[in-house]
Design a protein around this motif. Structure first.
Motif, PDB file in Angstrom:
ATOM      1  N   ASP A 205      24.629  57.458  30.419  1.00 10.09           N
ATOM      2  CA  ASP A 205      24.495  55.950  30.119  1.00 10.09           C
ATOM      3  C   ASP A 205      23.310  55.512  30.160  1.00 10.09           C
ATOM      4  N   ILE A 206      22.428  55.802  31.321  1.00 12.79           N
ATOM      5  CA  ILE A 206      20.796  55.354  31.185  1.00 12.79           C
ATOM      6  C   ILE A 206      20.215  55.676  29.944  1.00 12.79           C
ATOM      7  N   PHE A 207      20.437  56.938  29.624  1.00 12.50           N
ATOM      8  CA  PHE A 207      19.726  57.506  28.234  1.00 12.50           C
ATOM      9  C   PHE A 207      20.196  56.788  27.124  1.00 12.50           C
ATOM     10  N   LEU A 208      21.421  56.677  26.851  1.00 13.88           N
ATOM     11  CA  LEU A 208      22.021  56.053  25.706  1.00 13.88           C
ATOM     12  C   LEU A 208      21.999  54.768  25.549  1.00 13.88           C
ATOM     13  N   THR A 209      21.954  53.889  26.566  1.00 16.63           N
ATOM     14  CA  THR A 209      21.967  52.523  26.220  1.00 16.63           C
ATOM     15  C   THR A 209      20.819  51.759  25.630  1.00 16.63           C
ATOM     16  N   GLY A 210      21.059  51.482  24.370  1.00 20.39           N
ATOM     17  CA  GLY A 210      20.108  50.547  23.404  1.00 20.39           C
ATOM     18  C   GLY A 210      19.044  51.686  22.922  1.00 20.39           C
ATOM     19  N   LYS A 211      19.411  52.664  22.667  1.00 18.45           N
ATOM     20  CA  LYS A 211      18.407  53.413  22.136  1.00 18.45           C
ATOM     21  C   LYS A 211      18.930  54.123  20.932  1.00 18.45           C
ATOM     22  N   ARG A 212      18.196  54.645  19.838  1.00 17.31           N
ATOM     23  CA  ARG A 212      18.452  55.504  18.826  1.00 17.31           C
ATOM     24  C   ARG A 212      18.207  56.794  19.280  1.00 17.31           C
ATOM     25  N   VAL A 213      18.720  57.712  19.200  1.00 12.42           N
ATOM     26  CA  VAL A 213      18.724  58.870  20.034  1.00 12.42           C
ATOM     27  C   VAL A 213      19.800  59.996  19.006  1.00 12.42           C
ATOM     28  N   THR A 214      19.219  61.118  18.801  1.00 11.44           N
ATOM     29  CA  THR A 214      19.889  62.059  18.425  1.00 11.44           C
ATOM     30  C   THR A 214      20.363  63.327  19.509  1.00 11.44           C
ATOM     31  N   LEU A 215      21.572  64.174  19.145  1.00 13.66           N
ATOM     32  CA  LEU A 215      22.106  64.772  20.406  1.00 13.66           C
ATOM     33  C   LEU A 215      21.232  65.703  20.865  1.00 13.66           C
ATOM     34  N   GLN A 216      20.354  66.296  20.098  1.00 20.77           N
ATOM     35  CA  GLN A 216      19.196  67.074  20.591  1.00 20.77           C
ATOM     36  C   GLN A 216      18.375  66.418  21.761  1.00 20.77           C
ATOM     37  N   ASP A 217      18.095  65.066  21.390  1.00 15.92           N
ATOM     38  CA  ASP A 217      17.303  64.094  22.718  1.00 15.92           C
ATOM     39  C   ASP A 217      18.168  64.048  23.804  1.00 15.92           C
ATOM     40  N   ALA A 266      33.018  61.159  20.574  1.00 11.46           N
ATOM     41  CA  ALA A 266      32.244  60.048  20.994  1.00 11.46           C
ATOM     42  C   ALA A 266      30.717  60.154  21.064  1.00 11.46           C
ATOM     43  N   ILE A 267      30.297  61.197  21.698  1.00  5.10           N
ATOM     44  CA  ILE A 267      28.836  61.316  21.838  1.00  5.10           C
ATOM     45  C   ILE A 267      28.228  61.628  20.475  1.00  5.10           C
ATOM     46  N   GLN A 268      28.938  62.428  19.870  1.00  2.00           N
ATOM     47  CA  GLN A 268      28.272  62.492  18.164  1.00  2.00           C
ATOM     48  C   GLN A 268      28.358  61.290  17.440  1.00  2.00           C
ATOM     49  N   GLN A 269      29.406  60.537  17.693  1.00  2.00           N
ATOM     50  CA  GLN A 269      29.231  59.199  16.853  1.00  2.00           C
ATOM     51  C   GLN A 269      28.197  58.434  17.285  1.00  2.00           C
ATOM     52  N   HIS A 270      28.087  58.297  18.486  1.00  2.00           N
ATOM     53  CA  HIS A 270      27.045  57.247  19.321  1.00  2.00           C
ATOM     54  C   HIS A 270      25.638  57.766  18.837  1.00  2.00           C
ATOM     55  N   CYS A 271      25.387  59.059  18.564  1.00  2.00           N
ATOM     56  CA  CYS A 271      24.115  59.721  18.127  1.00  2.00           C
ATOM     57  C   CYS A 271      23.921  59.332  16.826  1.00  2.00           C
ATOM     58  N   GLN A 272      25.010  59.330  15.891  1.00  2.00           N
ATOM     59  CA  GLN A 272      24.454  59.015  14.514  1.00  2.00           C
ATOM     60  C   GLN A 272      24.554  57.748  14.079  1.00  2.00           C
ATOM     61  N   GLN A 273      24.984  56.905  15.012  1.00  2.00           N
ATOM     62  CA  GLN A 273      25.001  55.282  14.774  1.00  2.00           C
ATOM     63  C   GLN A 273      23.392  54.944  14.728  1.00  2.00           C
ATOM     64  N   LYS A 274      23.213  53.942  13.875  1.00  2.00           N
ATOM     65  CA  LYS A 274      21.665  53.328  13.930  1.00  2.00           C
ATOM     66  C   LYS A 274      21.744  52.105  14.429  1.00  2.00           C
ATOM     67  N   THR A 275      20.893  51.751  15.330  1.00  2.00           N
ATOM     68  CA  THR A 275      20.861  50.513  15.923  1.00  2.00           C
ATOM     69  C   THR A 275      20.195  49.586  15.086  1.00  2.00           C
TER      70      THR A 275
END
Length: 356
Positions: A205-217, A266-275
């Motif tokens: 949660d801490i890493f994904l919140t409010g960030k544009r990241v890839t799955l590798q990140d 869900a993780i893949q969908q989150h990492c593909q979204q553009k903030t």
């Protein structure tokens, strides 16, 4: 050992088991951690009679092996088995490299370091740990004899994660890591790992919140926190599963166990979204808690001309709809009470002359 000594051992062995006069071939192999030789012969004598092979391993071969150990000064097999039985369990095991160490012993070391230390509740979760050591457990295909008889095999993987070498039955290891043994571990570990779910969830949660990241990140960030991410993919590279291995708490969680938002999909969908990039609000403006961003409208010029004008932070379409509703004509009859709608009765005027 030299080739000459190996050939002498082979000749002595073949004589002691009754094959000294038979034609045979000697193959030397270096495909494992222990260099060895294979002997190939036939059990039919030159005159056509058959050599009895009944219990040859327990009788002739066992006696020949003991005599050769003494004659050539080799390590006693019995002494080696006793030493292996009382060997201390390693705290950590190195990755298994096929051909660099004895296959069975290398797998045994990994199993001792993993089976009783980690908390897993399924075979995929266990494999998420074992594959870090280039080892995997498999049941075989559904139509295979191993699967139908609830068997289990352990294999070595190469650098690309592809099985290599001959699989070894679970029942041949001295600690018996069979499927029945693992199923008991699954039930036992289910409750023990639950108190440690929050650590993995919080790290994600801490890493994904409010960030544009890839799955590798995400994988790299969790690795720094001591959490290994194992992805399960099909032959086409499609990711259909994700497992988190917490090396600190020694707990393993499939993504869906943590919650739907931590599953592979869900993780893949989150990492593909553009903030959406953050927009700066004008001075003295207030952003509504709905998160709607102010947009440029026809009121901007009027706002600049009159600083005291209230800034509306809603989309122009909403404002337009609101104004339409406000400007619609009202029908008074719709709002008159029932009593006021009734026609008033005319009061008769009294004849003053008559009353007088």
């Amino acid at each position: 050992m030299s080739k000459e000594k190996l050939l002498e051992i082979a000749r002595t062995y073949m004589e002691k088991i009754g094959f000294g006069k038979q034609p045979y071939l000697v193959y030397q192999h270096h495909d494992a951690g222990h260099p060895h030789i294979h002997l190939v012969s036939i059990k039919v004598r030159p005159e056509g009679s058959r050599i009895d092979m009944n219990n040859i391993g327990r009788n002739q071969s066992e006696q020949a092996r003991k005599a050769i150990e003494k004659e050539f000064g080799l390590v006693s097999a019995e002494a080696q088995k006793k030493q292996e039985q009382y060997r201390l369990t390693p705290v950590s095991a190195p990755k298994v490299m096929y051909g660099k160490s004895q296959t069975k012993m290398a797998i045994q070391n990994v199993l001792e370091a993993v089976l009783n230390q980690y908390r897993y509740s399924s075979l995929p979760e266990l494999n998420a740990v074992l594959k870090q050591y280039n080892v995997m457990a498999e049941r075989g295909g559904e139509n295979s004899r191993v699967y139908q008889h609830n068997g289990l095999l352990y294999r070595i993987l190469n650098a690309d994660g592809i099985p290599i070498g001959i699989p070894i039955k679970a029942s041949t290891f001295y600690n018996q890591p069979t499927l029945k043994f693992l199923e008991e571990k699954f039930k036992e570990n289910e409750a023990k790992r639950m108190p440690h779910k929050s650590r993995v969830k919080n790290a994600i949660d801490i890493f994904l919140t409010g960030k544009r990241v890839t799955l590798q990140d995400l994988i790299k960030a969790l690795e720094k926190q001591g959490i290994h991410v194992a992805l399960r993919q099909n032959d086409t590279g499609l990711i259909y599963g994700i497992t988190y291995v917490d090396r600190q708490t020694k707990c393993v969680f499939n993504g869906s166990v943590l919650g739907k938002q931590y599953s592979a999909k869900a993780i893949q969908q989150h990492c593909q979204q553009k903030t959406v990039p953050e927009q700066k609000l004008p001075p003295h403006s207030v952003q509504e808690p709905t998160g709607l961003q102010p947009q440029a409208t026809a009121f901007d010029a009027e706002t600049k001309a009159h600083p005291n004008t209230l800034l509306i932070t809603a989309p122009f379409k909403e404002i337009e709809n609101l104004l339409d509703n406000l400007m619609q004509p009202e029908y008074g009859s719709d709002y008159l009470p029932y009593q006021l709608k009734m026609k008033r009765k005319k009061r008769r005027r009294k004849n003053l002359n008559n009353n007088q």
